[in-house]
Scaffold this motif. Structure first.
Motif, PDB file in Angstrom:
ATOM      1  N   LEU A 174       9.471 -23.231 -31.917  1.00 29.83           N
ATOM      2  CA  LEU A 174      10.617 -23.695 -31.135  1.00 29.83           C
ATOM      3  C   LEU A 174      11.923 -23.522 -31.892  1.00 29.83           C
ATOM      4  N   GLN A 175      11.882 -23.687 -33.215  1.00 28.00           N
ATOM      5  CA  GLN A 175      13.095 -23.517 -34.009  1.00 28.00           C
ATOM      6  C   GLN A 175      13.568 -22.068 -34.023  1.00 28.00           C
ATOM      7  N   GLN A 176      12.657 -21.115 -33.792  1.00 29.54           N
ATOM      8  CA  GLN A 176      13.024 -19.703 -33.789  1.00 29.54           C
ATOM      9  C   GLN A 176      13.591 -19.244 -32.451  1.00 29.54           C
ATOM     10  N   LEU A 177      13.467 -20.056 -31.429  1.00 32.00           N
ATOM     11  CA  LEU A 177      14.004 -19.672 -30.126  1.00 32.00           C
ATOM     12  C   LEU A 177      15.525 -19.717 -30.133  1.00 32.00           C
ATOM     13  N   PRO A 178      16.190 -18.903 -29.319  1.00 33.20           N
ATOM     14  CA  PRO A 178      17.665 -18.934 -29.267  1.00 33.20           C
ATOM     15  C   PRO A 178      18.185 -20.266 -28.757  1.00 33.20           C
ATOM     16  N   ASP A 179      19.424 -20.571 -29.085  1.00 40.52           N
ATOM     17  CA  ASP A 179      20.001 -21.866 -28.711  1.00 40.52           C
ATOM     18  C   ASP A 179      20.160 -22.024 -27.208  1.00 40.52           C
ATOM     19  N   ASN A 180      20.322 -20.927 -26.488  1.00 34.77           N
ATOM     20  CA  ASN A 180      20.498 -21.010 -25.032  1.00 34.77           C
ATOM     21  C   ASN A 180      19.173 -21.012 -24.270  1.00 34.77           C
ATOM     22  N   PHE A 181      18.057 -21.177 -24.981  1.00 33.47           N
ATOM     23  CA  PHE A 181      16.760 -21.239 -24.309  1.00 33.47           C
ATOM     24  C   PHE A 181      16.683 -22.503 -23.465  1.00 33.47           C
ATOM     25  N   PRO A 182      16.213 -22.424 -22.195  1.00 35.68           N
ATOM     26  CA  PRO A 182      16.198 -23.602 -21.307  1.00 35.68           C
ATOM     27  C   PRO A 182      15.318 -24.718 -21.858  1.00 35.68           C
ATOM     28  N   TYR A 183      15.864 -25.929 -21.848  1.00 36.44           N
ATOM     29  CA  TYR A 183      15.140 -27.152 -22.241  1.00 36.44           C
ATOM     30  C   TYR A 183      14.595 -27.084 -23.664  1.00 36.44           C
ATOM     31  N   LYS A 184      15.278 -26.368 -24.542  1.00 32.98           N
ATOM     32  CA  LYS A 184      14.783 -26.263 -25.901  1.00 32.98           C
ATOM     33  C   LYS A 184      14.847 -27.606 -26.622  1.00 32.98           C
ATOM     34  N   GLU A 185      15.961 -28.321 -26.521  1.00 36.69           N
ATOM     35  CA  GLU A 185      16.091 -29.597 -27.225  1.00 36.69           C
ATOM     36  C   GLU A 185      15.153 -30.648 -26.659  1.00 36.69           C
ATOM     37  N   GLU A 186      14.976 -30.652 -25.340  1.00 34.10           N
ATOM     38  CA  GLU A 186      14.067 -31.633 -24.733  1.00 34.10           C
ATOM     39  C   GLU A 186      12.622 -31.402 -25.189  1.00 34.10           C
ATOM     40  N   ILE A 187      12.232 -30.136 -25.280  1.00 34.20           N
ATOM     41  CA  ILE A 187      10.866 -29.837 -25.718  1.00 34.20           C
ATOM     42  C   ILE A 187      10.693 -30.145 -27.203  1.00 34.20           C
ATOM     43  N   ALA A 188      11.723 -29.816 -28.009  1.00 31.33           N
ATOM     44  CA  ALA A 188      11.631 -30.082 -29.445  1.00 31.33           C
ATOM     45  C   ALA A 188      11.606 -31.570 -29.756  1.00 31.33           C
ATOM     46  N   ALA A 189      12.123 -32.407 -28.843  1.00 27.84           N
ATOM     47  CA  ALA A 189      12.130 -33.843 -29.075  1.00 27.84           C
ATOM     48  C   ALA A 189      10.749 -34.470 -28.929  1.00 27.84           C
ATOM     49  N   LEU A 190       9.812 -33.781 -28.313  1.00 27.88           N
ATOM     50  CA  LEU A 190       8.462 -34.315 -28.155  1.00 27.88           C
ATOM     51  C   LEU A 190       7.729 -34.298 -29.481  1.00 27.88           C
ATOM     52  N   SER A 191       6.724 -35.161 -29.597  1.00 24.59           N
ATOM     53  CA  SER A 191       5.934 -35.221 -30.820  1.00 24.59           C
ATOM     54  C   SER A 191       5.007 -34.024 -30.915  1.00 24.59           C
ATOM     55  N   ASN A 192       4.491 -33.784 -32.128  1.00 24.03           N
ATOM     56  CA  ASN A 192       3.600 -32.648 -32.329  1.00 24.03           C
ATOM     57  C   ASN A 192       2.303 -32.785 -31.540  1.00 24.03           C
ATOM     58  N   ILE A 193       1.796 -34.013 -31.439  1.00 22.24           N
ATOM     59  CA  ILE A 193       0.544 -34.231 -30.698  1.00 22.24           C
ATOM     60  C   ILE A 193       0.745 -33.956 -29.215  1.00 22.24           C
ATOM     61  N   CYS A 194       1.874 -34.409 -28.679  1.00 21.01           N
ATOM     62  CA  CYS A 194       2.155 -34.180 -27.266  1.00 21.01           C
ATOM     63  C   CYS A 194       2.341 -32.693 -26.977  1.00 21.01           C
ATOM     64  N   LEU A 195       3.062 -32.014 -27.854  1.00 14.53           N
ATOM     65  CA  LEU A 195       3.246 -30.574 -27.672  1.00 14.53           C
ATOM     66  C   LEU A 195       1.922 -29.825 -27.752  1.00 14.53           C
ATOM     67  N   ALA A 196       1.086 -30.212 -28.732  1.00 19.47           N
ATOM     68  CA  ALA A 196      -0.209 -29.553 -28.874  1.00 19.47           C
ATOM     69  C   ALA A 196      -1.080 -29.797 -27.646  1.00 19.47           C
ATOM     70  N   LEU A 197      -1.033 -31.006 -27.082  1.00 17.66           N
ATOM     71  CA  LEU A 197      -1.823 -31.311 -25.899  1.00 17.66           C
ATOM     72  C   LEU A 197      -1.359 -30.488 -24.694  1.00 17.66           C
ATOM     73  N   ILE A 198      -0.040 -30.367 -24.526  1.00 13.98           N
ATOM     74  CA  ILE A 198       0.492 -29.580 -23.402  1.00 13.98           C
ATOM     75  C   ILE A 198       0.103 -28.110 -23.548  1.00 13.98           C
ATOM     76  N   VAL A 199       0.234 -27.578 -24.759  1.00 12.85           N
ATOM     77  CA  VAL A 199      -0.111 -26.175 -24.989  1.00 12.85           C
ATOM     78  C   VAL A 199      -1.606 -25.947 -24.791  1.00 12.85           C
ATOM     79  N   ILE A 236      -3.646 -27.645 -22.800  1.00 13.88           N
ATOM     80  CA  ILE A 236      -3.941 -27.675 -21.361  1.00 13.88           C
ATOM     81  C   ILE A 236      -3.535 -26.365 -20.704  1.00 13.88           C
ATOM     82  N   PHE A 237      -2.379 -25.847 -21.097  1.00 15.65           N
ATOM     83  CA  PHE A 237      -1.909 -24.582 -20.524  1.00 15.65           C
ATOM     84  C   PHE A 237      -2.832 -23.429 -20.914  1.00 15.65           C
ATOM     85  N   ILE A 238      -3.180 -23.335 -22.209  1.00 19.41           N
ATOM     86  CA  ILE A 238      -4.053 -22.250 -22.659  1.00 19.41           C
ATOM     87  C   ILE A 238      -5.456 -22.431 -22.087  1.00 19.41           C
ATOM     88  N   GLY A 239      -5.918 -23.683 -21.979  1.00 15.88           N
ATOM     89  CA  GLY A 239      -7.236 -23.926 -21.400  1.00 15.88           C
ATOM     90  C   GLY A 239      -7.329 -23.461 -19.954  1.00 15.88           C
TER      91      GLY A 239
END
Length: 225
Positions: free
Chosen positions: A132-157, A159-162
């Motif tokens: 997420l830190q490597q994404l450009p600053d104008n990426f949609p909802y970048k700050e909102e996604i980065a504000a989530l915890s690592n466990i929550c992000l891993a769970l969302i990813v 579910i998506f990959i599953g």
């Protein structure tokens, strides 16, 4: 009668109403179209590098995202994928099972890569924040996604990959059932012989050849008085 796992899961229909042969043809044509669009974009970028050359200045990096050599390799891969997908569609249409095997192997390879991505997310959940830190600053909802915890992000990813893995596994099963169906159609040819009042179903050639030949009757001799 005990059935093997392959026979238990074998079905000639998919998506509730579509035949596996038709589904394989549609899947092969769809992959061909996607790779043809990708190939067209790559060739356009190679023909006009000044307009389509993408740099990573927005990522705070001085290196190029994709140079000409990488684009040539990607173009070659797209051409290869078009051939493989075309072979699968042609093999399903003309009942040539060997032509479906390369596309099936590609599906297995793609499924294995996605599985490795899911495992890496479980083992190294912090890599999501680094990405997420490597994404450009104008990426949609970048700050909102980065504000989530690592466990929550891993769970969302996960579910998506599953969900993607489940869908890919279903497509692999459809192509494999199509291969079995086409292979069976090629080896089990039934012959009907119809007369005026009866219809006789002859066995396949391989089965008739395997039947042992009965012993010939003794030679005929003329009886003498």
């Amino acid at each position: 009668m005990m059935l093997s796992p392959w026979d238990r899961w074998f079905s000639t229909s998919c998506c509730l109403c579509c035949h596996v042969r038709t589904a394989t043809i549609i899947l092969g044509v769809w992959y061909m179209l996607i790779n043809a669009v990708v190939l067209l974009i790559l060739l356009t970028a190679l023909s006009d590098p000044e307009q389509y050359h993408l740099t990573s200045a927005e990522l705070a990096n001085d290196l190029d995202v994709m140079d000409d050599a990488s684009m040539c390799i990607a173009s070659a891969i797209s051409v290869l994928m078009i051939l493989i997908c075309g072979m699968a569609a042609y093999g399903a249409y003309k009942l040539h099972p060997a032509w479906i095997i390369p596309f099936f192997c590609y599906q297995i390879f793609d499924f294995a890569l996605n599985t490795l991505v899911a495992i890496s997310v479980v083992v190294y959940p912090n890599t999501i924040q680094d990405y997420l830190q490597q994404l450009p600053d104008n990426f949609p909802y970048k700050e909102e996604i980065a504000a989530l915890s690592n466990i929550c992000l891993a769970l969302i990813v996960l579910i998506f990959i599953g969900s993607i893995l489940f869908f890919k596994a279903y497509l692999i099963a459809c192509v494999w059932n199509c291969y079995r169906y086409v292979n069976g159609r090629g080896s089990e040819v039934l012959l009907y012989v119809t007369t005026n009042d009866t219809t006789v179903l002859l066995p396949p050639y391989d089965d008739s050849v395997s039947i042992p030949i009965k012993q010939a009757p003794p030679p005929y001799t003329t009886a003498t008085a």
